[in-house]
Design a protein around this motif. Structure first.
Motif, PDB file in Angstrom:
ATOM      1  N   LEU A  32       0.874  -1.176   0.000  1.00 46.70           N
ATOM      2  CA  LEU A  32       0.000   0.000   0.000  1.00 46.70           C
ATOM      3  C   LEU A  32       0.902   1.214   0.000  1.00 46.70           C
ATOM      4  O   LEU A  32       1.719   1.391   0.910  1.00 46.70           O
ATOM      5  CB  LEU A  32      -0.922  -0.013   1.227  1.00 46.70           C
ATOM      6  CG  LEU A  32      -2.015   1.053   1.224  1.00 46.70           C
ATOM      7  CD1 LEU A  32      -2.963   0.872   0.049  1.00 46.70           C
ATOM      8  CD2 LEU A  32      -2.804   1.010   2.534  1.00 46.70           C
ATOM      9  N   GLN A  33       0.808   2.016  -1.040  1.00 45.34           N
ATOM     10  CA  GLN A  33       1.676   3.193  -1.162  1.00 45.34           C
ATOM     11  C   GLN A  33       0.785   4.381  -1.462  1.00 45.34           C
ATOM     12  O   GLN A  33       0.142   4.434  -2.512  1.00 45.34           O
ATOM     13  CB  GLN A  33       2.701   2.977  -2.279  1.00 45.34           C
ATOM     14  CG  GLN A  33       3.624   1.786  -2.012  1.00 45.34           C
ATOM     15  CD  GLN A  33       4.725   1.650  -3.053  1.00 45.34           C
ATOM     16  OE1 GLN A  33       5.218   2.624  -3.575  1.00 45.34           O
ATOM     17  NE2 GLN A  33       5.099   0.422  -3.355  1.00 45.34           N
ATOM     18  N   GLY A  34       0.762   5.342  -0.525  1.00 45.35           N
ATOM     19  CA  GLY A  34      -0.204   6.431  -0.650  1.00 45.35           C
ATOM     20  C   GLY A  34      -1.598   5.812  -0.633  1.00 45.35           C
ATOM     21  O   GLY A  34      -1.885   4.947   0.177  1.00 45.35           O
ATOM     22  N   GLY A  35      -2.416   6.206  -1.550  1.00 48.82           N
ATOM     23  CA  GLY A  35      -3.760   5.631  -1.603  1.00 48.82           C
ATOM     24  C   GLY A  35      -3.878   4.474  -2.575  1.00 48.82           C
ATOM     25  O   GLY A  35      -4.989   4.073  -2.925  1.00 48.82           O
ATOM     26  N   VAL A  36      -2.756   3.951  -3.051  1.00 47.45           N
ATOM     27  CA  VAL A  36      -2.807   2.948  -4.117  1.00 47.45           C
ATOM     28  C   VAL A  36      -2.324   1.593  -3.603  1.00 47.45           C
ATOM     29  O   VAL A  36      -1.250   1.469  -3.027  1.00 47.45           O
ATOM     30  CB  VAL A  36      -1.932   3.377  -5.321  1.00 47.45           C
ATOM     31  CG1 VAL A  36      -1.977   2.329  -6.429  1.00 47.45           C
ATOM     32  CG2 VAL A  36      -2.382   4.727  -5.855  1.00 47.45           C
ATOM     33  N   GLU A  37      -3.140   0.571  -3.844  1.00 45.78           N
ATOM     34  CA  GLU A  37      -2.703  -0.790  -3.563  1.00 45.78           C
ATOM     35  C   GLU A  37      -1.821  -1.256  -4.719  1.00 45.78           C
ATOM     36  O   GLU A  37      -2.121  -0.991  -5.882  1.00 45.78           O
ATOM     37  CB  GLU A  37      -3.923  -1.706  -3.427  1.00 45.78           C
ATOM     38  CG  GLU A  37      -3.532  -3.108  -3.038  1.00 45.78           C
ATOM     39  CD  GLU A  37      -4.721  -4.057  -2.913  1.00 45.78           C
ATOM     40  OE1 GLU A  37      -5.879  -3.599  -2.969  1.00 45.78           O
ATOM     41  OE2 GLU A  37      -4.460  -5.264  -2.779  1.00 45.78           O
TER      42      GLU A  37
END
Ligand SMILES: [Zn+2]
Ligand SMILES: [Zn+2]
Length: 238
Positions: free
Chosen positions: A63-68
């Motif tokens: 999970l990086q920022g709001g992105v899976e």
């Protein structure tokens, strides 16, 4: 159509791609994706990463920022025996396994032999997606391949990059229209893949959207519109 995912992309690790994981994730976030797949070319592709690369992916946050983020590979189908260039024990470590036929790494047989090899690979539970089956690299018979996709819940990709004029793949458009026609007939989902080799191209589907329109393809069968539908179709962990 609102797209939530693009799971076929490459970073500098693939050897002929030009952005980092950070840049790809930032582009995905900017484009409003919920899920990004990064699928580096497997080792038989000249200049790509060693098998070891895929063993160490556990260090990268999913999970990086709001992105899976799904980290996987675009494995090469090598021959008509159905051999691949990553071992099953390595494939089992991946979040996502795409298999594709590429010019420098596939020893082609007859149309029937190529088709049978791809169908065999699609029956493996660890293979999720077939990349660009329509790009014309190998002669294929699409009806048995679409039937195998239905039987094994494998997704066939409609690949944006194959349709780019610079790629000069004359059969790609008609082949992808044929694939869309068959998916519609069998009421089966397809997946769009950008096959981005630079962050500007993440979720770029400009070449294939007109094909969906031309085929009068039902939007609900484009699995990129729902992360939940995508994961449940492939039985991926959520
Ligand atoms: Zn490919
Ligand atoms: Zn690719």
């Amino acid at each position: 159509m609102k797209f939530e995912l693009d799971v076929h992309t490459h970073t500098i690790a693939s050897g002929h791609a030009y952005s980092t994981i950070n840049e790809m994730v930032a582009a995905a976030e900017e484009k409003g994706l919920r899920l990004l797949g990064i699928t580096e070319h497997a080792p038989a592709m000249p200049g790509s990463c060693h098998e070891m690369y895929f063993h160490n992916l556990y260090v990268v946050p999913r999970l990086q920022g709001g992105v899976e983020v799904l980290l996987g590979a675009e494995v090469n189908l090598l021959d008509t025996e159905g051999r691949l260039d990553l071992r099953p024990s390595t494939i089992s470590r991946l979040d996502l396994c795409i298999v594709g036929i590429h010019v420098p790494t596939f020893v082609s047989g007859t149309k029937t032999e190529n088709t049978d090899a791809l169908v065999k690979v699609m029956s493996r539970p660890d293979v999720h997606i077939i990349s660009h089956p329509g790009d014309g690299t190998a002669e294929l018979d699409f009806e048995p391949i679409v039937r195998a996709a239905a039987e094994h819940h494998t997704l066939l990709e409609i690949n944006n990059s194959s349709a780019r004029p610079e790629r000069n793949k004359p059969q790609a458009i008609s082949n992808m229209l044929e694939l869309l026609r068959l998916h519609k007939e069998y009421d089966l989902p397809v997946i769009l893949g950008s096959d981005a080799h630079v962050h500007f191209d993440v979720a770029r589907f400009n070449e294939v959207i007109p094909l969906l329109e031309e085929a009068d393809f039902p939007p609900e069968l484009v699995i990129n519109t729902s992360v939940e539908a995508f994961k449940s179709y492939l039985n991926l962990k959520s």
